[in-house]
Design a protein around this motif. Structure first.
Motif, PDB file in Angstrom:
ATOM      1  N   LEU A  66      31.806  13.035  24.725  1.00  0.00           N
ATOM      2  CA  LEU A  66      32.422  14.283  25.171  1.00  0.00           C
ATOM      3  C   LEU A  66      31.936  15.497  24.389  1.00  0.00           C
ATOM      4  O   LEU A  66      31.929  16.615  24.915  1.00  0.00           O
ATOM      5  CB  LEU A  66      33.953  14.187  25.041  1.00  0.00           C
ATOM      6  N   ASN A  67      31.499  15.297  23.142  1.00  0.00           N
ATOM      7  CA  ASN A  67      31.224  16.433  22.279  1.00  0.00           C
ATOM      8  C   ASN A  67      29.782  16.604  21.827  1.00  0.00           C
ATOM      9  O   ASN A  67      29.422  17.676  21.344  1.00  0.00           O
ATOM     10  CB  ASN A  67      32.123  16.359  21.033  1.00  0.00           C
ATOM     11  N   ILE A  68      28.963  15.591  21.949  1.00  0.00           N
ATOM     12  CA  ILE A  68      27.618  15.664  21.367  1.00  0.00           C
ATOM     13  C   ILE A  68      26.742  16.722  22.028  1.00  0.00           C
ATOM     14  O   ILE A  68      25.884  17.333  21.397  1.00  0.00           O
ATOM     15  CB  ILE A  68      26.933  14.283  21.425  1.00  0.00           C
ATOM     16  N   LEU A  69      26.955  16.975  23.336  1.00  0.00           N
ATOM     17  CA  LEU A  69      26.085  17.905  24.048  1.00  0.00           C
ATOM     18  C   LEU A  69      26.248  19.353  23.595  1.00  0.00           C
ATOM     19  O   LEU A  69      25.330  20.155  23.719  1.00  0.00           O
ATOM     20  CB  LEU A  69      26.354  17.813  25.553  1.00  0.00           C
ATOM     21  N   GLY A  70      27.404  19.691  23.091  1.00  0.00           N
ATOM     22  CA  GLY A  70      27.622  21.092  22.696  1.00  0.00           C
ATOM     23  C   GLY A  70      27.560  22.013  23.893  1.00  0.00           C
ATOM     24  O   GLY A  70      28.313  21.854  24.858  1.00  0.00           O
ATOM     25  N   GLU A  71      26.605  22.961  23.885  1.00  0.00           N
ATOM     26  CA  GLU A  71      26.454  23.905  24.980  1.00  0.00           C
ATOM     27  C   GLU A  71      25.434  23.438  26.024  1.00  0.00           C
ATOM     28  O   GLU A  71      25.136  24.174  26.970  1.00  0.00           O
ATOM     29  CB  GLU A  71      26.026  25.270  24.431  1.00  0.00           C
ATOM     30  N   ASN A  72      24.874  22.255  25.840  1.00  0.00           N
ATOM     31  CA  ASN A  72      23.929  21.710  26.824  1.00  0.00           C
ATOM     32  C   ASN A  72      24.666  21.144  28.027  1.00  0.00           C
ATOM     33  O   ASN A  72      25.828  20.735  27.938  1.00  0.00           O
ATOM     34  CB  ASN A  72      23.074  20.612  26.176  1.00  0.00           C
ATOM     35  N   GLU A  73      23.946  21.078  29.168  1.00  0.00           N
ATOM     36  CA  GLU A  73      24.577  20.609  30.397  1.00  0.00           C
ATOM     37  C   GLU A  73      24.526  19.086  30.537  1.00  0.00           C
ATOM     38  O   GLU A  73      25.461  18.484  31.062  1.00  0.00           O
ATOM     39  CB  GLU A  73      23.897  21.269  31.603  1.00  0.00           C
TER      40      GLU A  73
END
Length: 422
Positions: free
Chosen positions: A108-115
């Motif tokens: 849920l959190n690793i992508l940060g601002e990536n899609e």
């Protein structure tokens, strides 16, 4: 404001009091600024220009802000770096982690601002711990040239189609260890020369940190290739800010002295205007009873003095000035000049008119003085009614703000339960 005192004496005293307070305040501000500057000098972070004292065991990491200067053949690069200096660790320390909840939280959190994992262009969120638990995470990256241990990307020199990178989250919970493999595609990002140099510097600092993790001090790199690096701590501006804020406050207090004096003068003016009808009426009654002006004046003064002796210690400026006039009359001052001086000292139009009436009639004789003062008393009473009416209007205007606040509070009390019940 200072009854019976000469202006030539009181004015220098007022200025001395005002200036001495301002000078004392500036002195105190300067002392506090100096102590703050000395305190900041004692808290210096850099040791020998390129080392920072680590926190000891168990103290946790600390943040250090430095100004860095990277010397280059073309030009030098200056910037500000915010470093996290980790605490000194024990060797062979075991971390505890793992479980399904940790994997879900990572997803849920690793992508940060990536899609998505197939289009990674911005830094990743490589968390070190799962909030609210004792689960900790270490990251292993198969290509550290593209992604570093903090999740920052070095994607300026990769193909347009991107590069596949595998990162492994080593989840530790007590003696249980689980590796969670994540595959993602990092795509290129346009970066400036400045960002490239600073990214290289940050990576060099991290490498030095890993090499000296068990040492007492963290050594900072002195160069990156052919580029030399100079470190400087940011200047402490708090002392200057404190001093300038103190100067502004001092200036405000300087003018506050004058405002306070003006407010006192307005209160004095309002008081003497309210007392005017009473004084004139007393003089009219005593003159009507057959007294002379001088005796009537003395009678009013004695009544005021006796009342104050009995405990009604309420200083009334108009009566205090009458006492001075009464003393002048008994010290040989010409009666006409004494009354004229009274009006001039009061510096309020009704009293000037009152003293003028008395002095003019003393020149011509006291005939008709009683009628003129009776008319003046009636006019003074009407003026006092108008003054009281104006004060009442001002008071009602001042009450508008508290009434509006009370209305808002009532509306909140009514609306909040109604909205929460929907």
């Amino acid at each position: 404001m200072n009854i019976g005192e000469k202006k030539e004496t009181q004015l220098p005293l007022y200025w001395c009091k005002k200036c001495s307070f301002i000078i004392a305040l500036i002195f105190l501000i300067s002392i506090f600024s100096l102590f703050n500057e000395l305190n900041s000098m004692q808290k210096s972070q850099l040791i020998n220009g390129n080392a920072i004292q680590r926190p000891t065991y168990g103290e946790g990491e600390k943040k250090v802000r430095l100004y860095v200067e990277v010397e280059d053949k073309k030009d030098s690069i200056k910037d500000e770096l915010n470093l996290n200096i980790e605490e000194r660790r024990y060797d062979n320390e075991a971390m505890l982690k793992s479980f399904e909840e940790a994997r879900k939280y990572i997803d849920l959190n690793i992508l940060g601002e990536n899609e998505s994992l197939d289009d990674v262009r911005k830094p990743l969120v490589l968390m070190k711990q799962i909030p609210g638990t004792s689960i900790k995470i270490k990251w292993k990256i198969d290509n550290k040239n593209i992604i570093d241990t903090r999740g920052d990307l070095n994607n300026s020199n990769i193909p347009k189609e991107g590069e596949l990178v595998q990162i492994t989250a080593q989840i530790e919970y007590f003696d249980t260890i689980e590796n969670y493999l994540i595959t993602l595609r990092v795509k290129p990002k346009i970066v400036s020369r400045r960002e490239q140099v600073l990214d290289a510097l940050k990576e060099a600092i991290e490498n030095k940190s890993r090499d000296t993790i068990t040492e007492k001090e963290q050594i900072l790199p002195e160069d990156i290739g052919e580029r030399k690096i100079n470190y400087n701590e940011p200047e402490n501006r708090e002392s200057e800010k404190m001093f300038f804020i103190g100067i502004i406050i001092t200036g405000f207090i300087y003018f506050l002295f004058d405002k306070e004096l003006l407010d006192q003068y307005k209160k004095r003016e309002m008081q003497v205007l309210m007392d005017y009808p009473e004084i004139v009426n007393k003089i009219v009654l005593l003159l009507g009873a057959g007294m002379t002006m001088k005796n009537a004046w003395g009678k009013v003064v004695k009544e005021y003095v006796n009342k104050n002796r009995e405990g009604a210690k309420n200083k009334r400026f108009a009566y205090e000035e009458m006492i001075i006039t009464y003393n002048e009359l008994h010290n040989g001052v010409i009666e006409m000049k004494a009354y004229e001086s009274y009006g001039k000292r009061m510096k309020v139009l009704p009293y000037l008119r009152f003293s003028s009436l008395i002095s003019q009639n003393l020149k011509k004789g006291s005939k008709g003085l009683l009628e003129l003062l009776e008319y003046e008393a009636m006019e003074a009473f009407n003026e006092r009614k108008e003054l009281a009416k104006r004060l009442g209007e001002e008071a009602s205007t001042k009450l508008l703000l508290p009434m509006m606040l009370m209305l808002l509070i009532v509306l909140v009390i009514i609306l909040v339960p109604a909205i929460s019940g929907l």
